[in-house]
Design a protein around this motif. Structure first.
Motif, mmCIF file in Angstrom:
data_model
loop_
_atom_site.group_PDB
_atom_site.id
_atom_site.type_symbol
_atom_site.label_atom_id
_atom_site.label_comp_id
_atom_site.label_asym_id
_atom_site.label_seq_id
_atom_site.Cartn_x
_atom_site.Cartn_y
_atom_site.Cartn_z
ATOM 1 N N SER A 226 31.010 -0.165 37.808
ATOM 2 C CA SER A 226 32.017 -0.135 38.380
ATOM 3 C C SER A 226 32.084 0.390 39.976
ATOM 4 O O SER A 226 31.364 1.104 40.264
ATOM 5 C CB SER A 226 33.383 0.522 37.915
ATOM 6 N N VAL A 227 32.909 -0.419 40.896
ATOM 7 C CA VAL A 227 33.147 -0.201 42.146
ATOM 8 C C VAL A 227 34.441 -0.135 42.559
ATOM 9 O O VAL A 227 35.292 -1.115 42.188
ATOM 10 C CB VAL A 227 32.246 -1.204 43.075
ATOM 11 N N HIS A 228 34.970 0.809 42.902
ATOM 12 C CA HIS A 228 36.518 1.020 43.155
ATOM 13 C C HIS A 228 36.901 2.116 44.261
ATOM 14 O O HIS A 228 36.036 2.856 44.641
ATOM 15 C CB HIS A 228 37.275 1.080 41.979
ATOM 16 N N VAL A 229 38.188 2.148 44.580
ATOM 17 C CA VAL A 229 38.655 3.220 45.077
ATOM 18 C C VAL A 229 39.508 4.012 44.344
ATOM 19 O O VAL A 229 39.904 3.717 43.259
ATOM 20 C CB VAL A 229 39.608 2.764 46.565
ATOM 21 N N ASP A 230 39.816 5.370 44.675
ATOM 22 C CA ASP A 230 40.653 6.199 43.907
ATOM 23 C C ASP A 230 41.800 5.807 44.159
ATOM 24 O O ASP A 230 42.479 6.514 45.167
ATOM 25 C CB ASP A 230 40.329 7.584 44.261
#
Lengths: 368, 368
Positions: B185-189
């Motif tokens: 996964s790749v994301h911002v918090d």
């Protein structure tokens, strides 16, 4: 719910689907075979497949491994696999980052999936030849048809014929007569639509109208919209001031807000002998508005601004942007319809010209 | 320039490429064979292929027909065909019309092509299950990996394992612990970034902040951003007013300008007990600004407005939009890197959290 089991066989790139209910199809694997391989009962396999409780995790893992390995796929997904032939449509876009193409891509994608085809998207760089990209893609993926979005389209008839696939060119300036025997097309009349908006500005009293075009070398939509500009000025008895024709540099993101913004700043530093700016994209027009605002200029009091395209966004901008709206969703639908009409019904080449819609909004005013 | 000739053979879905310079490859067709079939010289075939003058049109047509029929493709295109295996990457997007995904799709598309893979784009409707869509696609097209953009991602580990393909989930709120064993996964918090912007508004003196969220039932990014909002209010000693939480209706284009515009008009009719509006997308924030402007309100004098995402467009809007910028291009690059690292190097699951960037701009002000 009782589950129907099925099995997929691959045969020369196509998939054959068998529904198995206890019976063995020659060469195919039933739920019984899986039970046998795993040394468990049919019920246990069924439990594992349906994720029911009361089954040992290790057994379940083993069953699932066999299932995966043999490409046995259970119920739900399989039910949807009615048309599993390897059909796809490719869409080649020159300027994939341009928001103008975005509703077109979304519309095409939905249409293609409704037809149970796979949707292949490929961007074409500015320095690439779309037909060569298409040839390569066609060899690799054997799409049933291709839609070209944007770009420059002056290829020899022979080269187009070599593609030997149903093609539709969409939102590309124009194609020459010979190409039009080979490829279908969907577009607006860029000269006419551009004429329309410049004519409106002239009749609103603007005598010095700057235009933001693409590169000086452009032979595509920019050249056509520039031609519309020249004709409208001429018909209104106005001279063309070559310094007010603002070309972009090679390699710039030509139709972007960024380009409109930076080139407007530059123009303001150089001269102030104009009352209106016409950008050949709404994106540029919005960048131009931003640059004017930062320079303390009022729109439309100090300068009128007009764009082209009718992006959704242009109606939420402050000010709303005067523009010519291209019916992008209808155009994309038409492109898809024509393509499938050719693929499935063998219909010949078709050409459709859509009418733009002039939208006079907050960014421009009459000064006479 | 002398032209190298080559021949493509299809073999079980893969293509084999032979460069022929006079020599005959077993089973393949040389330029000599084509000359023989057509009853002309090798030079004539070469002339036809290279579109040189001095060749009878009828002869040329005949040669080109044979060439097409035998799938003989000349020089340039063939040179690029080094890696002609049937490799593809699929990108599944929930919300394909959302401009937030646009630079991500463009970045992924470029990365995938640089790796000589085909790029398959598929939109997933709001009511569809992305894993079922992926399963079906995986059977049809056998992609080497999948990137999921957007959507709600709470699938059982077993279901994810059944896909049995390298997967990266990108810009999706969060995935549960078990899923994270299967998918990268790749994301911002989202909680933290949302907290950040609401905390800024609180500290700027705003005590009544409306929030535009997705549906009441949402369990994805909207729920997380709402959680960030609640926490920031709590930490600043402010009560949550449930009436200021504006949910969207099912089926609306939730993150769009249109929705921001219409719901802001509605909110203004209902109440005026707030000084700031925080929309969980920049698109909505711009629609909100437009609605405020039409109601004769000034931004930020009468109301502060903040968005989320950091769309390029938000820096050209008038006013520029206060927002948290997600590094979308870097995130998409990371997603592609992780995917290829898994496909080509067998690397395991990876998770990357990117930091957002708080951008305080014209649409908001301090009121204390």
């Amino acid at each position: 719910m009782e589950v129907q089991h099925c099995f997929i066989l691959e045969k020369s790139g196509k998939f054959l689907l068998f529904y198995l209910e206890g019976t063995t199809v020659m060469g195919a694997l039933t739920i019984k075979d899986i039970a046998k391989i795993c040394g468990v009962s049919v019920t246990t396999v069924s439990r594992a497949l349906n994720n029911y409780p009361g089954i040992n995790q290790e057994t379940k893992d083993k069953i699932m491994e066999v299932v995966r390995e043999k490409q046995f796929i259970p119920n739900n997904s399989a039910r949807n696999l009615k048309k599993l032939e390897n059909h796809s449509i490719a869409v080649l876009v020159k300027g994939v980052g341009n928001p103008f193409f975005q509703p077109m891509i979304a519309t095409l994608e939905k249409f293609v999936h409704k037809q149970k085809y796979t949707f292949i998207l490929q961007s074409v760089n500015d320095n690439e030849d779309e037909i060569e990209v298409a040839s390569q893609l066609s060899l690799e993926k054997k799409p049933k048809g291709i839609v070209f979005l944007g770009g420059y389209f002056k290829h020899t008839e022979a080269k187009l014929r070599q593609l030997d696939l149903p093609c539709v060119i969409c939102a590309v300036g124009s194609i020459d007569e010979k190409s039009s025997n080979v490829c279908s097309s969907v577009h607006v009349d860029d000269i006419r639509e551009s004429y329309r908006i410049v004519d409106y500005l002239c009749k609103a009293g603007h005598k010095r109208i700057a235009i933001f075009a693409a590169t000086r070398e452009d032979k595509s939509i920019s050249a056509l919209r520039l031609e519309g500009y020249r004709r409208a000025l001429a018909d209104n008895g106005l001279p063309v001031c070559e310094e007010l024709i603002r070309y972009s540099n090679e390699g710039e993101n030509i139709y972007s807000m960024e380009r409109g913004y930076h080139d407007m700043k530059k123009l303001l530093k150089e001269r102030d002998d104009f009352t209106a700016i016409y950008a050949i994209s709404d994106n540029m027009a919005m960048g131009i508005c931003r640059a004017l605002k930062e320079a303390g200029k009022r729109i439309p009091d100090d300068y009128s601004v007009a764009g082209f395209d009718g992006l959704d966004m242009s109606s939420y901008y402050i000010p709303t942007i005067t523009t010519v709206k291209q019916p992008v969703r209808e155009m994309a639908e038409a492109a898809a319809e024509i393509l499938f009409d050719t693929i499935e019904n063998g219909r010949g080449v078709q050409h459709r010209t859509f009418e733009g819609e002039m939208l006079i909004r907050e960014s421009s005013r009459a000064i006479n």
